[in-house]
Design an enzyme around this catalytic site. Structure first.
Site, short mmCIF file in Angstrom:
data_model
loop_
_atom_site.label_atom_id
_atom_site.label_comp_id
_atom_site.label_asym_id
_atom_site.label_seq_id
_atom_site.Cartn_x
_atom_site.Cartn_y
_atom_site.Cartn_z
N ARG A 1 -9.74 1.41 8.78
CA ARG A 1 -9.35 0.04 9.11
C ARG A 1 -10.44 -0.69 9.88
NH1 ARG A 1 -3.43 0.97 8.92
NH2 ARG A 1 -2.31 -0.99 9.16
N ARG B 1 11.12 -1.09 10.77
CA ARG B 1 9.96 -0.75 11.58
C ARG B 1 9.91 -1.64 12.81
NH1 ARG B 1 4.60 0.03 7.98
NH2 ARG B 1 3.75 -0.93 9.85
N ARG C 1 -0.90 -8.19 13.34
CA ARG C 1 -1.40 -7.19 12.38
C ARG C 1 -2.25 -7.85 11.30
NH1 ARG C 1 4.13 -4.87 10.78
NH2 ARG C 1 3.01 -3.67 9.22
N LYS D 1 0.83 -1.22 0.00
CA LYS D 1 0.00 0.00 0.00
C LYS D 1 0.86 1.26 0.00
CE LYS D 1 -2.21 -0.85 3.89
NZ LYS D 1 -1.64 -2.14 4.30
N ARG E 1 12.19 -6.62 6.00
CA ARG E 1 12.25 -5.42 5.16
C ARG E 1 12.92 -4.28 5.92
NH1 ARG E 1 5.87 -3.47 4.44
NH2 ARG E 1 5.51 -3.08 6.65
#
Ligand code: AMP
Length: 218
Positions: free
Chosen positions: A88, A161, A172, A13, A127
């Protein structure tokens, strides 16, 4: 034009909405980025939300709705905006409908980025991004050409992160399936959902999104 990008963590996203921002000149409103900035600044909101984010849970609706309501009032949103990570929950989606109706605006499109959960977990764990230019890398799938040196800007500082750890990613994903995925029904009823294949290579996903967005006459 008002666009929503919907999809689980790791679906792309952020990358895709930044590309859309460049192409269409619309601001990308990422509630995750706004919250991370609040945490980094140690503001009241940051202190209230830090632990929730670190655990992979969802920040209370009232806070998120207030954040977006204030943001869309800003000058750069006058011709539209791209929502990345909001809404959300159904309550957020209903609040957004209300905010838009009150301003005589309407949603143009909801882009649903479809991906496979197991692949997502692999993609998210590992990542990292260059702190200077923001380009994204991955320990396995996209390493830097020279160890610890950004291919794009040569910087040697990288960021991960705090919520990209396996247990948090699973939380999540669960939050996505339980609280966010039902939003699709809300928007399917409005006839504005366009699914794209988030498992395709990044440029192909961008191509599919551009085709959908270019088809909107707003
Ligand atoms: P993201 O960068 O979109 O993956 O968001 C990172 C984290 O910020 C999420 O896991 C949530 O804890 C929080 N967050 C971001 N946007 C929202 C939202 N619309 N509602 C509730 N929590 C959010």
């Amino acid at each position: 034009m008002i666009l929503i990008l919907l999809g689980p963590p790791g679906a792309g996203k952020g990358t895709q909405s930044r590309r859309l921002q460049e192409r269409r000149g619309l601001p990308q409103l990422s509630t995750g980025d706004m919250l991370r900035a609040a945490v980094a600044a140690d503001s009241d909101i940051g202190r209230e939300t830090k632990a929730i984010m670190a655990a992979g849970g969802l920040v209370p609706d009232r806070l998120m709705v207030r954040m977006i309501a204030e943001r869309i009032e800003q000058e750069d949103c006058k011709d539209g905006f791209i929502l990345d990570g909001f809404p959300r929950t159904t309550a957020q989606a209903e609040a957004l409908d209300g905010l838009l109706v009150a301003r005589g605006l309407k949603l143009s499109l909801v882009i649903e980025i479809r991906v496979d959960d197991l692949v997502m977990i692999e993609r998210v764990i590992g990542r990292f991004t260059c702190t200077k230019c923001g380009i994204g890398y991955h320990d396995t799938f996209k390493t830097t050409r020279i160890d610890n040196v950004c291919d794009s800007c040569g910087s040697t500082k990288f960021d991960r992160r705090a919520d990209d750890r396996e247990d948090t990613v699973r939380a999540r994903l669960e939050a996505y399936h339980i609280q966010t995925a039902p939003l699709l029904d809300h928007y399917l009823k409005q006839g504005i959902v366009v699914p794209v294949d988030g498992m395709a290579v990044m440029d192909e996903v961008t191509f599919q999104i551009n085709q959908a967005v270019d088809g909107v006459n707003d």
